[in-house]
Design a protein around this motif. Structure first.
Motif, PDB file in Angstrom:
ATOM      1  N   ALA A 206     -27.018 -28.095  31.308  1.00  0.00           N
ATOM      2  CA  ALA A 206     -28.098 -28.545  30.928  1.00  0.00           C
ATOM      3  C   ALA A 206     -28.428 -30.056  31.865  1.00  0.00           C
ATOM      4  N   ARG A 207     -29.560 -30.555  32.033  1.00  0.00           N
ATOM      5  CA  ARG A 207     -29.772 -31.691  32.893  1.00  0.00           C
ATOM      6  C   ARG A 207     -29.073 -32.952  32.066  1.00  0.00           C
ATOM      7  N   GLU A 208     -28.840 -32.982  30.867  1.00  0.00           N
ATOM      8  CA  GLU A 208     -28.568 -34.020  30.154  1.00  0.00           C
ATOM      9  C   GLU A 208     -26.877 -34.085  30.550  1.00  0.00           C
ATOM     10  N   HIS A 209     -26.366 -32.904  30.640  1.00  0.00           N
ATOM     11  CA  HIS A 209     -24.773 -32.862  30.900  1.00  0.00           C
ATOM     12  C   HIS A 209     -24.335 -33.399  32.406  1.00  0.00           C
ATOM     13  N   MET A 210     -25.435 -33.571  33.408  1.00  0.00           N
ATOM     14  CA  MET A 210     -25.312 -34.104  34.630  1.00  0.00           C
ATOM     15  C   MET A 210     -24.533 -35.612  34.467  1.00  0.00           C
ATOM     16  N   GLY A 211     -24.875 -35.985  33.540  1.00  0.00           N
ATOM     17  CA  GLY A 211     -24.616 -37.597  33.072  1.00  0.00           C
ATOM     18  C   GLY A 211     -22.897 -37.701  33.128  1.00  0.00           C
ATOM     19  N   GLY A 234     -32.680 -26.632  37.591  1.00  0.00           N
ATOM     20  CA  GLY A 234     -33.447 -27.659  37.105  1.00  0.00           C
ATOM     21  C   GLY A 234     -32.406 -28.921  36.517  1.00  0.00           C
ATOM     22  N   PHE A 235     -31.169 -28.559  36.773  1.00  0.00           N
ATOM     23  CA  PHE A 235     -30.314 -29.452  36.222  1.00  0.00           C
ATOM     24  C   PHE A 235     -29.984 -30.920  37.148  1.00  0.00           C
ATOM     25  N   ALA A 236     -30.337 -30.490  38.654  1.00  0.00           N
ATOM     26  CA  ALA A 236     -30.276 -31.332  39.476  1.00  0.00           C
ATOM     27  C   ALA A 236     -31.301 -31.489  40.510  1.00  0.00           C
ATOM     28  N   PRO A 237     -31.702 -32.575  41.354  1.00  0.00           N
ATOM     29  CA  PRO A 237     -32.709 -32.472  42.277  1.00  0.00           C
ATOM     30  C   PRO A 237     -32.315 -31.815  43.597  1.00  0.00           C
ATOM     31  N   ASN A 238     -33.297 -31.151  44.394  1.00  0.00           N
ATOM     32  CA  ASN A 238     -32.999 -30.619  45.597  1.00  0.00           C
ATOM     33  C   ASN A 238     -32.265 -31.288  46.525  1.00  0.00           C
ATOM     34  N   ALA A 239     -32.668 -32.849  46.554  1.00  0.00           N
ATOM     35  CA  ALA A 239     -32.056 -33.542  47.607  1.00  0.00           C
ATOM     36  C   ALA A 239     -30.386 -33.506  47.568  1.00  0.00           C
ATOM     37  N   ILE A 240     -29.712 -33.157  46.471  1.00  0.00           N
ATOM     38  CA  ILE A 240     -28.421 -33.089  46.274  1.00  0.00           C
ATOM     39  C   ILE A 240     -27.711 -31.766  46.508  1.00  0.00           C
ATOM     40  N   GLN A 241     -28.489 -31.017  46.851  1.00  0.00           N
ATOM     41  CA  GLN A 241     -28.108 -29.692  47.004  1.00  0.00           C
ATOM     42  C   GLN A 241     -27.135 -29.375  48.224  1.00  0.00           C
ATOM     43  N   ILE A 242     -25.763 -28.745  47.873  1.00  0.00           N
ATOM     44  CA  ILE A 242     -25.138 -28.494  48.809  1.00  0.00           C
ATOM     45  C   ILE A 242     -24.838 -26.947  49.182  1.00  0.00           C
ATOM     46  N   GLY A 243     -24.731 -26.802  50.418  1.00  0.00           N
ATOM     47  CA  GLY A 243     -24.558 -25.269  50.761  1.00  0.00           C
ATOM     48  C   GLY A 243     -25.305 -24.776  51.960  1.00  0.00           C
ATOM     49  N   GLN A 244     -25.422 -23.712  52.344  1.00  0.00           N
ATOM     50  CA  GLN A 244     -26.144 -22.977  53.279  1.00  0.00           C
ATOM     51  C   GLN A 244     -27.624 -23.355  53.381  1.00  0.00           C
ATOM     52  N   THR A 245     -28.312 -23.681  52.424  1.00  0.00           N
ATOM     53  CA  THR A 245     -29.575 -23.927  52.236  1.00  0.00           C
ATOM     54  C   THR A 245     -29.789 -25.523  51.954  1.00  0.00           C
TER      55      THR A 245
END
Length: 317
Positions: A206-211, A234-245
């Motif tokens: 869940a998003r709140e667990h990202m804390g 929806g747990f994290a914003p696209n700006a911090i996505q890591i990987g091929q895309t």
């Protein structure tokens, strides 16, 4: 012939990736020139003129070049490349858009995401999301390359500053224009340059667990990342996505929590120094590449690591 390296900068200082590109260029054995573009590039040009191994710095300034489009950059490269054999630029969106355009108009070879240079005419690049490394040979008179900087150690050393030559810049291509840039402000280090990255996957739930992930990252002075699964959920914003895309990272330490290790994600972390993985599934693919692995509950591991690991010095990145 000569090699040209496109310098990245913020208007005041060159980006560290530019020294890694210089190291790659020097491996080709040809004389190396640097190209500085932008509305405020004079100070940067003077700074990089003192890097060891650089024969000349080209400076092209234009008042509308604070954020050049791929079309505008391609025009400038097309004008310059007749005097060069090879162009190296970092593997990012702007360059991936500009270099193929320039290569097509120049009838030159274009290779993307180069990881290594085993010989002056041989280039290693990933295929199938990094599961295969291909060694490509080109006999083209000119070649334009996007390079993954993390694959090369930064060039070091200084020299008496070489000449800086001011160029007549081409007119910007007005068909596309940057209207605005929305960037999330953060006190954490940039994800692409952080020495420590703490990343979360779908397993955080869940998003709140990202804390919990963010607390460990802040404790270690690191950046926060996420897998595509976590972003899609929806747990994290696209700006911090890591990987091929998403983004490619090369930290000294990469900590992965609840990340299964899909091949698309592994393509973005292959240059990390040490990979630490925590996952409750003992068969998770992430363990096949992890240097340290823990089969267990991330909700127990995260607080324990935050409490047990020493905090980063104030101001560390």
């Amino acid at each position: 012939m000569t090699t040209l390296v496109l310098v990245e900068h913020d208007g005041q200082h060159p980006e560290p990736a530019s020294q890694q590109l210089l190291a790659a260029a020097l491996q080709l054995g040809d004389p190396v020139h640097l190209l500085v573009l932008g509305a405020q590039g004079a100070a940067v040009a003077q700074a990089v003129a003192g890097w060891a191994g650089v024969g000349q710095v080209l400076l092209a300034e234009h008042p509308q070049w604070a954020a050049p489009s791929a079309e505008t950059l391609a025009r400038q490269l097309e004008a310059l490349m007749p005097g060069y054999r090879t162009l190296l630029a970092s593997h990012r969106a702007l360059h991936r858009g500009a270099l193929p355009r320039a290569a097509a108009r120049l009838q030159a070879a274009y290779l993307s995401d180069v990881l290594a240079l085993p010989a002056p005419d041989r280039f290693v690049r990933p295929l199938y999301a990094g599961s295969v490394l291909a060694e490509v040979q080109t006999h083209s008179a000119r070649r334009l390359l996007t390079v993954r900087p993390a694959g090369f150690a930064a060039a070091s050393g200084t020299q008496t500053p070489c000449p800086v030559v001011a160029l007549a810049s081409v007119e910007p291509d007005a068909r596309t224009q940057l209207e605005r840039r929305d960037a999330a402000s953060s006190s954490r280090p940039d994800l692409g340059r952080a020495r420590v990255v703490v990343a979360a996957g779908r397993g955080v739930g869940a998003r709140e667990h990202m804390g919990l992930v963010e607390q460990l990252a802040d404790h270690l002075g690191g950046a926060v990342g996420a897998s595509r699964a976590a972003v899609d959920a929806g747990f994290a914003p696209n700006a911090i996505q890591i990987g091929q895309t998403g983004k490619t990272v090369a930290p000294d330490v990469y900590l992965a929590f609840g990340i299964s290790g899909a091949i698309q994600h592994l393509a973005g972390i292959k240059d990390a120094g040490v990979i630490v993985a925590v996952n409750k599934d003992p068969d998770a693919p992430i363990f096949s590449v992890a240097d340290l692995g823990l089969v267990g509950d991330l909700f127990e591991a995260l607080p324990a690591l935050t409490a047990g690991l020493p905090a980063a010095p104030t101001g560390a990145a």
